[in-house]
Design a protein around this motif. Structure first.
Motif, mmCIF file in Angstrom:
data_model
loop_
_atom_site.group_PDB
_atom_site.id
_atom_site.type_symbol
_atom_site.label_atom_id
_atom_site.label_comp_id
_atom_site.label_asym_id
_atom_site.label_seq_id
_atom_site.Cartn_x
_atom_site.Cartn_y
_atom_site.Cartn_z
ATOM 1 N N ALA A 145 75.900 19.467 68.714
ATOM 2 C CA ALA A 145 75.418 19.302 67.338
ATOM 3 C C ALA A 145 73.943 19.678 67.251
ATOM 4 C CB ALA A 145 75.621 17.868 66.876
ATOM 5 N N LYS A 146 73.224 19.417 68.347
ATOM 6 C CA LYS A 146 71.812 19.793 68.384
ATOM 7 C C LYS A 146 71.668 21.309 68.287
ATOM 8 C CE LYS A 146 68.818 19.465 72.055
ATOM 9 N NZ LYS A 146 68.298 18.719 73.211
ATOM 10 N N TYR A 147 72.507 22.012 69.072
ATOM 11 C CA TYR A 147 72.434 23.479 69.021
ATOM 12 C C TYR A 147 72.913 24.011 67.681
ATOM 13 C CZ TYR A 147 71.551 23.208 73.987
ATOM 14 O OH TYR A 147 71.005 22.922 75.199
ATOM 15 N N ASN A 148 73.675 23.195 66.937
ATOM 16 C CA ASN A 148 74.132 23.582 65.602
ATOM 17 C C ASN A 148 73.126 23.158 64.539
ATOM 18 O OD1 ASN A 148 75.929 24.776 63.842
ATOM 19 N ND2 ASN A 148 77.144 22.916 63.550
ATOM 20 N N ARG A 149 71.960 22.643 64.991
ATOM 21 C CA ARG A 149 70.876 22.246 64.084
ATOM 22 C C ARG A 149 71.313 21.180 63.080
ATOM 23 N NH1 ARG A 149 69.076 24.949 67.671
ATOM 24 N NH2 ARG A 149 68.109 26.989 67.514
ATOM 25 N N VAL A 150 72.153 20.261 63.525
ATOM 26 C CA VAL A 150 72.536 19.133 62.676
ATOM 27 C C VAL A 150 71.381 18.136 62.697
ATOM 28 C CG1 VAL A 150 74.184 17.237 62.393
ATOM 29 C CG2 VAL A 150 74.972 19.466 63.201
ATOM 30 N N ILE A 169 78.431 25.410 75.514
ATOM 31 C CA ILE A 169 78.596 24.543 74.352
ATOM 32 C C ILE A 169 77.722 24.979 73.189
ATOM 33 C CG2 ILE A 169 79.343 22.571 75.740
ATOM 34 C CD1 ILE A 169 76.588 21.349 75.318
ATOM 35 N N GLY A 170 77.141 26.176 73.270
ATOM 36 C CA GLY A 170 76.539 26.745 72.065
ATOM 37 C C GLY A 170 75.056 27.003 72.074
ATOM 38 N N ALA A 171 74.364 26.824 73.224
ATOM 39 C CA ALA A 171 72.935 27.118 73.250
ATOM 40 C C ALA A 171 72.721 28.626 73.185
ATOM 41 C CB ALA A 171 72.308 26.560 74.513
ATOM 42 N N THR A 172 71.801 29.059 72.326
ATOM 43 C CA THR A 172 71.483 30.488 72.258
ATOM 44 C C THR A 172 70.412 30.804 73.304
ATOM 45 O OG1 THR A 172 69.766 30.069 70.641
ATOM 46 C CG2 THR A 172 71.949 30.580 69.791
ATOM 47 N N ARG A 173 70.171 32.110 73.479
ATOM 48 C CA ARG A 173 69.096 32.523 74.397
ATOM 49 C C ARG A 173 67.779 31.885 74.019
ATOM 50 N NH1 ARG A 173 69.561 38.936 75.782
ATOM 51 N NH2 ARG A 173 71.361 38.707 77.135
ATOM 52 N N LYS A 174 67.536 31.848 72.707
ATOM 53 C CA LYS A 174 66.269 31.316 72.220
ATOM 54 C C LYS A 174 66.143 29.835 72.575
ATOM 55 C CE LYS A 174 63.568 30.854 68.163
ATOM 56 N NZ LYS A 174 63.779 30.476 66.768
ATOM 57 N N ALA A 190 77.176 32.731 70.892
ATOM 58 C CA ALA A 190 76.765 31.355 71.191
ATOM 59 C C ALA A 190 77.115 30.445 70.017
ATOM 60 C CB ALA A 190 75.270 31.303 71.487
ATOM 61 N N HIS A 191 76.877 30.944 68.821
ATOM 62 C CA HIS A 191 77.175 30.145 67.628
ATOM 63 C C HIS A 191 78.687 29.933 67.467
ATOM 64 C CE1 HIS A 191 76.462 28.249 63.830
ATOM 65 N NE2 HIS A 191 77.314 29.070 63.235
ATOM 66 N N ILE A 192 79.471 30.990 67.742
ATOM 67 C CA ILE A 192 80.936 30.862 67.648
ATOM 68 C C ILE A 192 81.437 29.819 68.657
ATOM 69 C CG2 ILE A 192 83.105 32.083 68.095
ATOM 70 C CD1 ILE A 192 81.651 34.578 66.871
ATOM 71 N N ARG A 193 80.935 29.899 69.889
ATOM 72 C CA ARG A 193 81.308 28.896 70.898
ATOM 73 C C ARG A 193 80.968 27.494 70.403
ATOM 74 N NH1 ARG A 193 79.162 32.751 74.717
ATOM 75 N NH2 ARG A 193 77.148 31.730 74.763
ATOM 76 N N ASN A 194 79.818 27.427 69.741
ATOM 77 C CA ASN A 194 79.305 26.142 69.300
ATOM 78 C C ASN A 194 80.185 25.482 68.234
ATOM 79 O OD1 ASN A 194 76.722 24.847 67.350
ATOM 80 N ND2 ASN A 194 77.062 24.198 69.466
ATOM 81 N N VAL A 195 80.639 26.276 67.261
ATOM 82 C CA VAL A 195 81.336 25.647 66.128
ATOM 83 C C VAL A 195 82.861 25.846 66.136
ATOM 84 C CG1 VAL A 195 79.324 25.704 64.637
ATOM 85 C CG2 VAL A 195 80.918 27.631 64.611
ATOM 86 N N PRO A 200 85.318 21.449 65.993
ATOM 87 C CA PRO A 200 85.799 22.834 66.096
ATOM 88 C C PRO A 200 87.313 22.866 65.885
ATOM 89 C CG PRO A 200 85.497 21.926 68.276
ATOM 90 C CD PRO A 200 85.076 20.854 67.314
ATOM 91 N N PRO A 201 87.863 23.988 65.390
ATOM 92 C CA PRO A 201 89.307 24.067 65.184
ATOM 93 C C PRO A 201 90.091 24.120 66.507
ATOM 94 C CG PRO A 201 88.271 26.145 64.640
ATOM 95 C CD PRO A 201 87.165 25.174 64.903
ATOM 96 N N ILE A 202 89.458 24.581 67.576
ATOM 97 C CA ILE A 202 90.177 24.793 68.843
ATOM 98 C C ILE A 202 89.557 23.950 69.955
ATOM 99 C CG2 ILE A 202 90.787 26.512 70.601
ATOM 100 C CD1 ILE A 202 90.239 28.590 68.209
ATOM 101 N N LEU A 203 90.427 23.294 70.740
ATOM 102 C CA LEU A 203 89.952 22.633 71.955
ATOM 103 C C LEU A 203 90.481 23.422 73.149
ATOM 104 C CD1 LEU A 203 90.424 18.810 71.261
ATOM 105 C CD2 LEU A 203 88.377 20.214 70.984
ATOM 106 N N LEU A 204 89.560 23.814 74.024
ATOM 107 C CA LEU A 204 89.925 24.620 75.172
ATOM 108 C C LEU A 204 89.671 23.780 76.427
ATOM 109 C CD1 LEU A 204 90.826 27.465 75.996
ATOM 110 C CD2 LEU A 204 88.436 28.170 75.938
#
Lengths: 235, 389
Positions: free
Chosen positions: A116-121, B303-308, A86-91, A168-172
């Motif tokens: 950015a929210k999920y990345n805790r910015v 887009i990056g949400a974890t399970r938690k 999830a974190h890799i997808r995120n950043v 992120p470095p990649i746009l898919l």
């Protein structure tokens, strides 16, 4: 050649994805090898059922292969937990979908802020980044509009802004113009070129030859295998 | 910070489905309302019974002779009153009679034959006139002291009753005093009864045995001493422990509190079942909501949400729905205590522990019934969820 010197950011080696449908085995990916370097603009093209969606899911870390290796930006994806993926997808990856996939209840700004929210910015920095991204896609005046108040092309631009917010470095992009009229589609493709010229690595999944031809490199996939991998200009 | 945002987005999600959220909450609202209201009514009942018992005087001792052959007389009363720790003593006999005045008639009114100390033992206050005296008893005088309702029913006012004639079961008496209103206690409506001299009553009721006695201890510290001394005396007189019973008020209170405690638990338990049903309602709606939002969850995960992140989001939503329902239920209970109290003729108050327990309970319901849908949402496979239409 400069391109040869750029580092390999996506490295897929001998990848298989096998589904069991009853007693039959379906090879969605049948031994795929694919290397994509930084700053490339690659189109992956194939008819439906060719395995291009499966390949996209693999590149996007949404799915894990049956066998084979995937090294993304120097990290082997194997053995990663769901949270780490999830974190890799995120950043590492910015997703752009055919259906835009925006949240209807949220404003453009809130939609863009989400990764950015999920990345805790922190809130303020996140807001600033989202506004910047929206300005970049030309929607600086519409940050408080909801998706339903925007045209299809504008919605897709919000989605692009969302994909950029964590840098992120990649746009898919999965058929990014598939749901748009030709004029809006052209605008979106223009934006993809612009993002490419700004240094982003772009991977475009499509079934449309004309769209694919806009990329610098076209990878044709059929029956789970890569049939052709062609750099523009090189016949 | 993460939780604050999850909280805000939960508020938005609940607001987006106002009607559905409210109906989901309704189960919790009703559950918490009934738990709070029923427990408070039970508590109110306990409090009013307790206070009426306490108003009879905490030094009070009740003596019952159970054995027909054991017969106490005036000498025994005298002897008991001289025991260490014992203050005042009054035997009493009771029967019901029809009362008549020149104005009105009352049927089946409790009539107590007591001596001069009785009103002091049970802490009655005189409104007007005089109390019964030892002389009344010695001379078998036909005089009566009326409860406040009897006086107003038969003579309109307390003052008008003094000196008037009253017919008690056909025998003529003179009203010498009227008591202040005392309200209702465990022994019935204390305003709808009359007191007459003990010896007069014994003759009227053709009952020379003394089987019931009220006594008071000299102070609240000597209640147990007085009780032991009376028991010793009665043992000597009757020869067996089974022939008499001596109660003090704290024993009466204890046994009563046991009963009302059980009542409170039972009512609370029944109401808790409705809370359980409310919880199941929350789980049901949360499961529907997870299914409806499958695609959203897929996007969030992509887009990056974890399970938690997903788990927290859905759990907070469930807790918010049930917590809000709990607060509304509590509010409803607060609003209804006034009307409930006046209908039931008692003070209904919501005690702070009830508030804390019911809020705690509603939050717990949210967690218990929200966790399964939340886990289910968090475990959705992003590809399947994205493909979901």
């Amino acid at each position: 050649m400069k391109k040869e010197e750029a580092k390999v950011i996506i490295d897929i080696r001998n990848m298989y994805k096998i589904y069991e449908m009853g007693s039959e085995e379906v090879h969605a990916l049948d031994g795929v090898n694919l290397q994509i370097r930084e700053h490339e603009f690659v189109a992956i093209i194939g008819p439906s059922g060719s395995g291009k969606s499966t390949l996209m899911n693999m590149i996007g870390c949404l799915d894990t292969p049956t066998s084979g290796e995937y090294i993304l930006d120097g990290i082997s994806i194997e053995n990663y937990t769901e949270n780490e993926l999830a974190h890799i997808r995120n950043v590492k990856i910015g997703f752009i979908f055919q259906q835009f996939n925006l949240f209807r209840r949220l404003t453009a700004l809130e939609n863009v802020e989400m990764p950015a929210k999920y990345n805790r910015v922190p809130v303020e920095e996140r807001r600033a980044r989202a506004v910047e991204a929206l300005k970049m896609v030309g929607l600086g005046e519409r940050i408080y509009h909801r998706p339903t108040e925007l045209s299809g092309g504008q919605q897709q631009r919000v989605a692009i802004a969302r994909s950029l917010v964590n840098k992120p470095p990649i746009l898919l992009a999965d058929e990014p113009t598939g749901n748009l009229d030709s004029k809006s589609g052209e605008e979106i493709m223009k934006m993809m070129h612009q993002l490419h010229s700004e240094g982003n690595t772009i991977i475009l999944i499509t079934h449309d030859n004309d769209i694919a031809e806009e990329a610098d490199r076209v990878v044709r996939i059929f029956d789970g295998r890569i049939h052709e991998d062609k750099q523009k200009g090189a016949k | 910070m993460v939780y604050t945002e999850a909280f805000i987005s939960a508020v938005k999600a609940i607001w987006a489905h106002k009607m559905r959220s409210f109906l989901t909450m309704l189960g919790i609202i009703i559950g918490i309302f009934s738990v709070t209201a029923l427990i408070s009514v039970a508590q109110g009942t306990t409090a009013s019974v307790t206070s009426s018992i306490e108003s009879m005087g905490s030094n009070l001792l009740t003596i019952n002779i159970m054995d027909r052959r054991t017969s106490l007389d005036a000498k025994d009363i005298e002897a008991i009153s001289e025991l260490e720790g014992v203050g005042m003593v009054s035997p009493y006999v009771q029967s019901t009679y029809t009362l008549r005045s020149s104005i009105s008639t009352m049927e089946d009114i409790s009539t107590y034959g007591v001596n001069a100390d009785y009103t002091k033992i049970v802490e009655y206050t005189l409104a007007t006139g005089r109390e019964l005296t030892d002389e009344d008893s010695d001379k078998r005088m036909r005089v009566a002291v009326l409860g406040s309702e009897v006086a107003t029913e038969l003579y309109n006012t307390a003052d008008a009753a003094i000196g008037q004639e009253i017919s008690i079961g056909g025998t003529r008496f003179t009203v010498v005093g009227v008591l202040e209103s005392e309200g209702t206690s465990s022994s019935g409506n204390e305003d709808e009864m009359i007191l007459i001299p003990f010896s007069t009553a014994q003759r009227m009721m053709k009952n020379t045995d003394i089987s019931s006695i009220y006594a008071s201890a000299t102070s609240s510290d000597t209640v147990e001493l007085a009780q032991e001394n009376i028991e010793d005396y009665l043992y000597q007189v009757s020869g067996s422990e089974d022939n008499y019973m001596v109660f003090n008020q704290s024993e009466v209170l204890e046994s009563l509190e046991g009963v009302t405690g059980t009542l409170t638990m039972m009512l609370g338990g029944i109401a808790a079942i409705s809370l359980l049903v409310g919880g199941i309602g929350i789980m049901n709606i949360m499961l529907v909501s997870v299914t409806e939002r499958t695609r959203e969850i897929g996007i969030q995960k992509a887009i990056g949400a974890t399970r938690k992140d997903i788990l927290t989001q859905f759990l907070i939503e469930a807790i918010l729905v049930s917590g809000l329902g709990g607060l509304l239920g509590l509010g409803l209970a607060y609003v209804s205590t006034g009307p409930l109290g006046s209908v039931l003729d008692m003070t209904v108050e919501i005690e702070s522990w009830v508030v804390i327990v019911s809020i705690g309970f509603s939050l717990a319901v949210g967690i218990v019934f929200g966790i399964y849908p939340a886990i289910r949402a968090s475990k959705l496979n992003p590809i399947d969820a994205l493909r979901y239409e």
